[in-house]
Design a protein around this motif. Structure first.
Motif, mmCIF file in Angstrom:
data_model
loop_
_atom_site.group_PDB
_atom_site.id
_atom_site.type_symbol
_atom_site.label_atom_id
_atom_site.label_comp_id
_atom_site.label_asym_id
_atom_site.label_seq_id
_atom_site.Cartn_x
_atom_site.Cartn_y
_atom_site.Cartn_z
ATOM 1 N N LYS A 166 0.781 -1.233 0.000
ATOM 2 C CA LYS A 166 0.000 0.000 0.000
ATOM 3 C C LYS A 166 0.808 1.275 0.000
ATOM 4 C CE LYS A 166 -3.789 -2.367 2.147
ATOM 5 N NZ LYS A 166 -4.052 -3.011 3.410
ATOM 6 N N SER A 167 1.917 1.320 0.681
ATOM 7 C CA SER A 167 2.444 2.648 0.981
ATOM 8 C C SER A 167 3.811 2.955 0.392
ATOM 9 C CB SER A 167 2.482 2.834 2.485
ATOM 10 O OG SER A 167 3.362 1.892 3.028
ATOM 11 N N ASP A 168 4.354 2.091 -0.437
ATOM 12 C CA ASP A 168 5.697 2.450 -0.894
ATOM 13 C C ASP A 168 5.738 3.027 -2.316
ATOM 14 O OD1 ASP A 168 7.214 -0.699 -1.898
ATOM 15 O OD2 ASP A 168 5.214 0.097 -2.173
ATOM 16 N N VAL A 169 4.587 3.088 -2.964
ATOM 17 C CA VAL A 169 4.579 3.682 -4.303
ATOM 18 C C VAL A 169 3.842 5.015 -4.251
ATOM 19 C CG1 VAL A 169 3.804 3.392 -6.691
ATOM 20 C CG2 VAL A 169 4.676 1.432 -5.418
ATOM 21 N N ALA A 170 4.401 6.021 -4.912
ATOM 22 C CA ALA A 170 3.776 7.351 -4.942
ATOM 23 C C ALA A 170 3.674 7.821 -6.385
ATOM 24 C CB ALA A 170 4.609 8.330 -4.123
ATOM 25 N N LYS A 171 2.587 8.515 -6.694
ATOM 26 C CA LYS A 171 2.417 9.045 -8.057
ATOM 27 C C LYS A 171 3.035 10.432 -8.138
ATOM 28 C CE LYS A 171 -2.227 7.045 -8.142
ATOM 29 N NZ LYS A 171 -2.361 6.989 -6.672
ATOM 30 N N LEU A 172 3.691 10.740 -9.251
ATOM 31 C CA LEU A 172 4.218 12.087 -9.478
ATOM 32 C C LEU A 172 3.315 12.783 -10.489
ATOM 33 C CD1 LEU A 172 6.311 14.349 -9.271
ATOM 34 C CD2 LEU A 172 7.685 13.149 -10.985
ATOM 35 N N ILE A 173 2.596 13.789 -10.024
ATOM 36 C CA ILE A 173 1.676 14.538 -10.893
ATOM 37 C C ILE A 173 2.160 15.976 -10.979
ATOM 38 C CG2 ILE A 173 -0.698 15.407 -11.119
ATOM 39 C CD1 ILE A 173 -1.622 12.792 -9.761
ATOM 40 N N VAL A 174 2.444 16.449 -12.190
ATOM 41 C CA VAL A 174 2.902 17.832 -12.382
ATOM 42 C C VAL A 174 1.869 18.570 -13.231
ATOM 43 C CG1 VAL A 174 4.714 19.320 -13.333
ATOM 44 C CG2 VAL A 174 5.328 17.161 -12.211
ATOM 45 N N ASN A 175 1.337 19.644 -12.678
ATOM 46 C CA ASN A 175 0.310 20.444 -13.368
ATOM 47 C C ASN A 175 -0.825 19.558 -13.896
ATOM 48 O OD1 ASN A 175 1.694 22.851 -12.888
ATOM 49 N ND2 ASN A 175 2.979 22.561 -14.713
ATOM 50 N N GLY A 176 -1.229 18.654 -13.050
ATOM 51 C CA GLY A 176 -2.387 17.830 -13.385
ATOM 52 C C GLY A 176 -2.086 16.613 -14.232
ATOM 53 N N LYS A 177 -0.834 16.444 -14.629
ATOM 54 C CA LYS A 177 -0.508 15.323 -15.501
ATOM 55 C C LYS A 177 0.403 14.336 -14.767
ATOM 56 C CE LYS A 177 1.598 14.424 -19.958
ATOM 57 N NZ LYS A 177 2.814 14.868 -20.607
ATOM 58 N N ARG A 178 0.048 13.040 -14.822
ATOM 59 C CA ARG A 178 0.879 12.033 -14.161
ATOM 60 C C ARG A 178 2.091 11.761 -15.037
ATOM 61 N NH1 ARG A 178 -1.177 6.274 -11.721
ATOM 62 N NH2 ARG A 178 0.843 5.550 -10.937
ATOM 63 N N VAL A 179 3.267 12.057 -14.524
ATOM 64 C CA VAL A 179 4.463 11.914 -15.352
ATOM 65 C C VAL A 179 5.335 10.725 -14.975
ATOM 66 C CG1 VAL A 179 4.586 14.327 -16.048
ATOM 67 C CG2 VAL A 179 5.718 13.618 -13.956
ATOM 68 N N ASP A 180 5.219 10.267 -13.746
ATOM 69 C CA ASP A 180 6.058 9.123 -13.351
ATOM 70 C C ASP A 180 5.598 8.600 -11.991
ATOM 71 O OD1 ASP A 180 8.093 7.223 -13.449
ATOM 72 O OD2 ASP A 180 9.591 8.653 -14.124
ATOM 73 N N ASP A 181 6.231 7.523 -11.531
ATOM 74 C CA ASP A 181 6.003 7.021 -10.186
ATOM 75 C C ASP A 181 7.253 7.203 -9.345
ATOM 76 O OD1 ASP A 181 3.419 6.247 -10.632
ATOM 77 O OD2 ASP A 181 3.926 4.165 -11.098
ATOM 78 N N GLY A 182 7.021 7.394 -8.071
ATOM 79 C CA GLY A 182 8.130 7.479 -7.129
ATOM 80 C C GLY A 182 7.986 6.401 -6.084
ATOM 81 N N ILE A 183 8.860 6.453 -5.097
ATOM 82 C CA ILE A 183 8.820 5.448 -4.033
ATOM 83 C C ILE A 183 9.066 6.118 -2.688
ATOM 84 C CG2 ILE A 183 11.286 4.851 -4.308
ATOM 85 C CD1 ILE A 183 10.321 1.879 -3.745
ATOM 86 N N ILE A 184 8.394 5.605 -1.656
ATOM 87 C CA ILE A 184 8.570 6.155 -0.311
ATOM 88 C C ILE A 184 9.451 5.206 0.489
ATOM 89 C CG2 ILE A 184 7.410 6.924 1.794
ATOM 90 C CD1 ILE A 184 4.815 7.070 -0.026
ATOM 91 N N ILE A 185 10.561 5.726 0.976
ATOM 92 C CA ILE A 185 11.452 4.914 1.811
ATOM 93 C C ILE A 185 11.666 5.643 3.133
ATOM 94 C CG2 ILE A 185 13.754 3.874 2.025
ATOM 95 C CD1 ILE A 185 13.850 3.873 -1.087
ATOM 96 N N ASP A 186 11.307 4.974 4.217
ATOM 97 C CA ASP A 186 11.430 5.565 5.548
ATOM 98 C C ASP A 186 10.842 6.971 5.623
ATOM 99 O OD1 ASP A 186 12.615 3.296 6.541
ATOM 100 O OD2 ASP A 186 14.660 3.976 6.142
ATOM 101 N N GLY A 187 9.693 7.156 5.034
ATOM 102 C CA GLY A 187 8.983 8.435 5.165
ATOM 103 C C GLY A 187 9.437 9.515 4.199
ATOM 104 N N VAL A 188 10.427 9.227 3.353
ATOM 105 C CA VAL A 188 10.885 10.213 2.371
ATOM 106 C C VAL A 188 10.453 9.732 0.981
ATOM 107 C CG1 VAL A 188 12.883 11.398 1.362
ATOM 108 C CG2 VAL A 188 12.869 10.802 3.800
ATOM 109 N N THR A 189 9.909 10.640 0.191
ATOM 110 C CA THR A 189 9.438 10.284 -1.151
ATOM 111 C C THR A 189 10.507 10.609 -2.197
ATOM 112 O OG1 THR A 189 7.246 10.892 -0.387
ATOM 113 C CG2 THR A 189 7.504 10.535 -2.748
ATOM 114 N N TYR A 190 10.858 9.632 -3.012
ATOM 115 C CA TYR A 190 11.888 9.796 -4.040
ATOM 116 C C TYR A 190 11.250 9.719 -5.426
ATOM 117 C CZ TYR A 190 15.065 8.769 -0.181
ATOM 118 O OH TYR A 190 15.730 8.797 1.020
ATOM 119 N N PHE A 191 11.625 10.674 -6.298
ATOM 120 C CA PHE A 191 11.148 10.661 -7.684
ATOM 121 C C PHE A 191 12.323 10.717 -8.631
ATOM 122 C CE2 PHE A 191 7.401 12.698 -5.643
ATOM 123 C CZ PHE A 191 6.450 11.777 -6.040
#
Ligand SMILES: [Zn+2]
Length: 218
Positions: free
Chosen positions: A166-191
């Motif tokens: 559930k919690s280790d994948v994050a969506k990267l949305i810039v100006n309303g457009k989904r451009v990539d996925d990131g990952i959450i490691i120890d509470g920090v989100t990486y893109f």
């Protein structure tokens, strides 16, 4: 944790790699029963000329690494139930007892969680060696028959599966457009910096010598 495959040869003595095809339905957990052996030692034992036992296992894990000793789609002799479903349909994992055992257990829980997830299985697919043959194994989870270590291990595996789900994948949305996925490691989100910079209309350069990302806006 490092994961390597180092298969014993097909002609290993005592029929330790019979070569029977296997479609696994469960994963069986063991302790090695040896307080000093590492994963490398356990792998080496399978091809040691002085070993006269018809016994083998698919994976052995210690504080440092996991070694796949037999392919996971072949039978290994680990469950003590003859031609039963333990030997014929279960992947045998040996947990080493040497070194930093807490770290080893941590590695084992990570490994098992990943294996269950890859197969779409839950912790109900986990078995003790004990479940097949009544042997007190994994012995370090026995606790005089209360098996508290076993209950705890399954809970640890389940916790990792939920977290990963559930919690280790994050969506990267810039100006309303989904451009990539990131990952959450120890509470920090990486893109990926490149995706983000491109979406912002900036240029990006990577300097491999100084390991530097240079982002320049217009
Ligand atoms: Zn066992």
């Amino acid at each position: 944790m490092n994961y390597i495959a180092d298969y014993i040869p097909r002609n290993t003595p005592c029929n330790r790699r019979p070569g029977n095809a296997m479609t696994p339905t469960t994963i069986t957990i063991h302790n090695t029963g040896n307080p000093t052996s590492t994963a490398k030692n356990e792998r080496a034992w399978l091809t040691n000329p002085s070993n006269s036992r018809t016994a083998s296992y698919h994976i052995v894990v210690d504080e440092r690494e996991a070694i796949e000793c037999l392919p996971l789609n072949e039978v290994a002799w680990h469950a003590g139930d003859g031609n039963g479903d333990g030997n014929r349909k279960s992947i045998g994992i040996e947990i080493c007892e040497s070194g930093d055992y807490a770290k080893t257990l941590d590695n084992a829980a990570d490994l098992v969680a990943k294996m269950l997830q890859e197969r779409g299985w839950g912790v109900d697919r986990l078995r003790r060696h004990y479940d097949w043959s009544g042997k007190i194994c994994p012995r370090l989870m026995y606790d005089n028959g209360k098996w508290t270590g076993w209950t705890k291990f399954k809970a640890e595996v389940e916790k990792r599966m939920k977290t990963a789900d559930k919690s280790d994948v994050a969506k990267l949305i810039v100006n309303g457009k989904r451009v990539d996925d990131g990952i959450i490691i120890d509470g920090v989100t990486y893109f990926p910096a490149r995706s983000f910079a491109a979406a912002m209309g900036a240029t990006i350069a990577w300097d491999n010598v100084s390991k530097t990302v240079k982002v320049t806006s217009k």
